[in-house]
Design a protein around this motif. Sequence first.
Motif, mmCIF file in Angstrom:
data_model
loop_
_atom_site.group_PDB
_atom_site.id
_atom_site.type_symbol
_atom_site.label_atom_id
_atom_site.label_comp_id
_atom_site.label_asym_id
_atom_site.label_seq_id
_atom_site.Cartn_x
_atom_site.Cartn_y
_atom_site.Cartn_z
ATOM 1 N N TRP A 132 -2.508 -1.961 -10.290
ATOM 2 C CA TRP A 132 -2.834 -2.959 -11.319
ATOM 3 C C TRP A 132 -3.434 -2.296 -12.552
ATOM 4 C CZ3 TRP A 132 -0.168 -6.988 -10.736
ATOM 5 C CH2 TRP A 132 0.148 -7.447 -9.455
ATOM 6 N N TRP A 133 -4.186 -1.207 -12.352
ATOM 7 C CA TRP A 133 -4.714 -0.447 -13.487
ATOM 8 C C TRP A 133 -3.558 0.076 -14.347
ATOM 9 C CZ3 TRP A 133 -9.866 0.875 -14.808
ATOM 10 C CH2 TRP A 133 -9.983 1.822 -15.829
ATOM 11 N N VAL A 192 -7.322 0.432 -0.627
ATOM 12 C CA VAL A 192 -7.864 -0.469 -1.649
ATOM 13 C C VAL A 192 -7.800 0.181 -3.028
ATOM 14 C CG1 VAL A 192 -9.988 -1.551 -2.489
ATOM 15 C CG2 VAL A 192 -9.348 -1.777 -0.087
ATOM 16 N N LEU A 193 -8.194 1.464 -3.112
ATOM 17 C CA LEU A 193 -8.159 2.171 -4.391
ATOM 18 C C LEU A 193 -6.727 2.299 -4.916
ATOM 19 C CD1 LEU A 193 -10.792 4.985 -3.714
ATOM 20 C CD2 LEU A 193 -11.051 3.007 -5.225
ATOM 21 N N PHE A 198 -6.761 8.199 -10.691
ATOM 22 C CA PHE A 198 -6.103 7.533 -9.567
ATOM 23 C C PHE A 198 -4.928 8.375 -9.055
ATOM 24 C CE2 PHE A 198 -7.910 3.363 -11.125
ATOM 25 C CZ PHE A 198 -8.627 3.100 -9.973
ATOM 26 N N ARG A 244 -4.312 0.135 -4.323
ATOM 27 C CA ARG A 244 -3.933 -1.189 -4.825
ATOM 28 C C ARG A 244 -4.497 -1.399 -6.230
ATOM 29 N NH1 ARG A 244 -6.137 -4.038 0.466
ATOM 30 N NH2 ARG A 244 -4.714 -3.077 1.970
ATOM 31 N N ILE A 245 -5.758 -1.008 -6.406
ATOM 32 C CA ILE A 245 -6.379 -1.130 -7.730
ATOM 33 C C ILE A 245 -5.614 -0.291 -8.747
ATOM 34 C CG2 ILE A 245 -8.457 -0.598 -9.074
ATOM 35 C CD1 ILE A 245 -10.084 -1.178 -6.530
ATOM 36 N N SER A 246 -5.183 0.907 -8.318
ATOM 37 C CA SER A 246 -4.510 1.816 -9.243
ATOM 38 C C SER A 246 -3.211 1.217 -9.777
ATOM 39 C CB SER A 246 -4.218 3.149 -8.549
ATOM 40 O OG SER A 246 -3.189 3.026 -7.592
ATOM 41 N N THR A 259 1.480 5.443 -7.774
ATOM 42 C CA THR A 259 0.292 6.030 -8.392
ATOM 43 C C THR A 259 0.469 7.517 -8.636
ATOM 44 O OG1 THR A 259 -1.100 4.384 -7.299
ATOM 45 C CG2 THR A 259 -2.197 6.339 -8.157
ATOM 46 N N ASP A 310 0.829 -1.208 0.000
ATOM 47 C CA ASP A 310 0.000 0.000 0.000
ATOM 48 C C ASP A 310 0.862 1.256 0.000
ATOM 49 O OD1 ASP A 310 -2.324 -1.606 0.223
ATOM 50 O OD2 ASP A 310 -2.035 -1.725 2.390
#
Length: 484
Positions: free
Chosen positions: A168-169, A161-162, A306, A164-166, A22, A15
């Motif tokens: 992989w995005w 969480v956002l 992001f 982490r998604i960023s 990001t 994180d």
Amino acid sequence: MGYPRKLTRRFQAFDNFAISFTIINILSGIFSSFGFGMGAGGPRILVFGWIGVSIMVLLIGAAMAEVASAYPTSGALYFSAGKLAKRHKGAWSWFTGWLNFVGQIGGTAATGYAAATFIQAFVRLQWPSYQPTTHQTVLITALIIVVQGLANTYTVQLVAVLNRISVWWLLVGLVVIVGALIVMPDHHQSASFVTHFENNTGFTSGLYGGMLGLLVTSWTFTGFDGSFHMSEETVHATVNAPKGITRSIGYSAITGLILMLALVYSIGDYAKVASSDAPPVEILIDGLGLGTAKVMLLIVIGAMLFCGLANLTSNTRQIFAFSRDGAMPGSRWWHSVSTRTRTPVKAVWLAVVCSLALVLPGWWSHTAFTAIVSVNVVGLFLAYAVPIFLRLRLGDAFEPGPWHLGRWGRPVGWLAVIWILLSSVLFMLPQASPITVDSFNYAPIALAVVLLVATVWWFATARRRFQGPVSYGRPDEVAAMDLV
């Protein structure tokens, strides 16, 4: 570090890395500045400049990481500056904090504005009759920043969480875009094209034009102090925060080079692409077709959103920490933490309001907006330089944390400081000729205004009430104050 713990430690090592990765955001940075690089050095500077500047930024990150390991707090740069200074601790901390604050506010505003610009580019591709205006750009930017503020208002877990998604995005988006640019275009440039040089800056000196092109990489590599600012919410922060800084820079350097090469070798008609409103978008349309280009553009827009979210999170923690030490007007408001969400909600909305204030001049003039946010990069990098310089000046008296550079600390630190000073000069030089009201580089003026206000404020009142980072007591006394 002398503070009672108010923020919950929910950020794992990944994180912490994710927030800086990001904010650096290679998709956002490269797509926003690629067109400038095409005219300031061309492929030779875009590619080899990326490699060279990435190495220098990695040295800056390593030097900062060493300081972060020793002082893992939300205050980050200004806190460590106050602790490392031999004398005038309050002044060093004050100016570092305000440079960091203004730089981060400018970053949030600039990222939101870039996202709004690319959103309108997508809308125009979808509906050709749509004509973007500066007023529409400002309104969309304001909406983006407010939504990002809402996301930051709720739990740290949601932000984690956002982020982490960023990651992989960004990585999946990179693979998709690069893969498409390798496979789909009918024509690619020859291998030697990477040495092609262009100087369309208006200046006759190719050397000067090429040096300006180095700013493409420098613009991209900002905000990695985010890992430092999230220290108080990161487990094992003395190790995970410095790792987050260095890894985010290293991985961004590698993935960014791959994306840069894919874009450079997919350029068709150089003059046509360079003269378009958004050169990377033109490359996508020419090589992939309109339909596929729209999909790729959505990936880039998502990355920018992001990026802005992570930037605002980092900005909020700096405000929280700076206010905790009484360095901001209304400090008692901005360092309070919501008992329900365990986040500094008021600091979030102060960051939102300040970012909107920087965006507002864009309603009347894009040049005015550019003048204000141009201090983003200069302010941030100068704030990076101060604690690194003070650590060097402290010499052997510096007590490193678990993550350190050993005997390489001093040479790496000096190289980092020298590069920051050189690149800051580049950011303040004219970037286009002839120099007009619209093409003038207002960064020096914006920086001078910030420093003038901070200086007047310091001598007028701040020096009597702000002595640098505050200690709330002995470790056992502070532990008794912890709320979680």
